[in-house]
Write an enzyme that holds these catalytic residues in place. Sequence first.
Site, short mmCIF file in Angstrom:
data_model
loop_
_atom_site.label_atom_id
_atom_site.label_comp_id
_atom_site.label_asym_id
_atom_site.label_seq_id
_atom_site.Cartn_x
_atom_site.Cartn_y
_atom_site.Cartn_z
N VAL A 171 0.79 -1.07 -0.08
CA VAL A 171 -0.02 0.17 -0.05
C VAL A 171 0.88 1.29 0.08
O VAL A 171 0.44 2.35 -0.68
CB VAL A 171 -0.92 0.09 1.34
CG1 VAL A 171 -2.13 1.18 1.06
CG2 VAL A 171 -1.71 -1.28 1.23
N ASP A 172 1.91 1.04 0.75
CA ASP A 172 2.89 2.30 0.67
C ASP A 172 3.30 2.53 -0.79
O ASP A 172 3.72 3.80 -1.05
CB ASP A 172 4.15 1.95 1.64
CG ASP A 172 3.84 2.43 3.01
OD1 ASP A 172 2.88 3.52 3.41
OD2 ASP A 172 4.42 1.89 4.06
N ILE A 173 3.82 1.48 -1.35
CA ILE A 173 4.32 1.58 -2.73
C ILE A 173 3.18 2.19 -3.59
O ILE A 173 3.50 2.96 -4.37
CB ILE A 173 4.89 0.04 -3.49
CG1 ILE A 173 6.05 -0.27 -2.54
CG2 ILE A 173 5.20 0.19 -4.67
CD1 ILE A 173 7.23 0.55 -2.46
#
Length: 373
Positions: A171-173
């Site tokens: 999700v960060d990416i």
Amino acid sequence: MSESKAGALSGIRILDFSRVLAGPYATMLLADFGAEIIKVERPDGGDDTRSWGPPWYGEESTYFLAVNRNKQSHTIDLKSEAAQREMLDLARTCDVLVENFRPGAMARLGLGYEDIKNINPGIVYCSISGFGSSGGAHLAGYDLIAQAAGGLMSVTGHAETGPAKAGVALVDIITGLHAAIGIQTALYERFSSGTGQLVEVNLLSSLLSALSNQASAHILTGDVPGLMGNAHPSVAPYQPLTTADRPLTVAATTNAQFAKFVQAIGRPDLANQSTYRTNADRVAHREALIAELETSLKSETADYWFETLSAVGIPCAPINDLGQAVKLADRLGLEPVVRPEGAAGGIAQVRNPISLSRTPARYRTPPPELECQ
């Protein structure tokens, strides 16, 4: 057309207050194409990920090294008024500012969007948060929490063992990619308007967008998907299958592909059975179908079937470990590992996945050491 030595984003200056993963990943992608990145870090340890280990490369965290090449570090204590004035002066000279503090934190330091816009109307100000700047402003933005709250873990894992997170901070990416797209979109618009704007991205919205077909199915039908292991809710066969040694993933998504697939494994009769004639039939009778397919596939290794099935156009691949995946990319000529030009001895890095024919990504400098005060 010859390759240009100037990066596509040369001349763009970015003041980067972000840390950990989503923001640093976004700014690294932009840095690879020539943007100048001034990475602002706290004096007592810098970016949190500098201490996230093991594993270590010498004395440095491999996590930090993954997303901070082509940047210069600038350490400063933002709590001091002198530091805040310095950052305002620096922001006057920048095209972009990126931050991922909790909503409201930068404004309390006198460095919020309105503060910066007043001294630099052309600024593209990108704020990255976990759950947005309104009702979710008080919630901490960690990838694991977003995977849970945003539904990803509810569709990842097996019924027998329960929900699971993705094996990387996915999700960060994804949010970092959205941040990079938003920044470039605002910069492009600035060419015509001459004015910057606020770009906001958050983990929850990014995840819901990335859930794509699963989210669409729920919004349109009310269906709430659950755990299916490695199977697909709408296509069969589209999952790992057992072979003589290790699993082989197969994605026979059309009737023509399925017919070729079963022909190649010596079971052409399956394509003509009423229970498997269409994709909907195959989904309805998935369990029996997989048992039939695996009976044939167990006669040979995954590598054998990868070569055999790929030769006739069937999408498939063994489940590789990361080492095998890097070797595959190298064998396919994708050159997955690069070394920054400014690195003494060369710190190996994963290649930027975006290929431009005339202004390609360049790996000018390794991730910076923490600036000493």
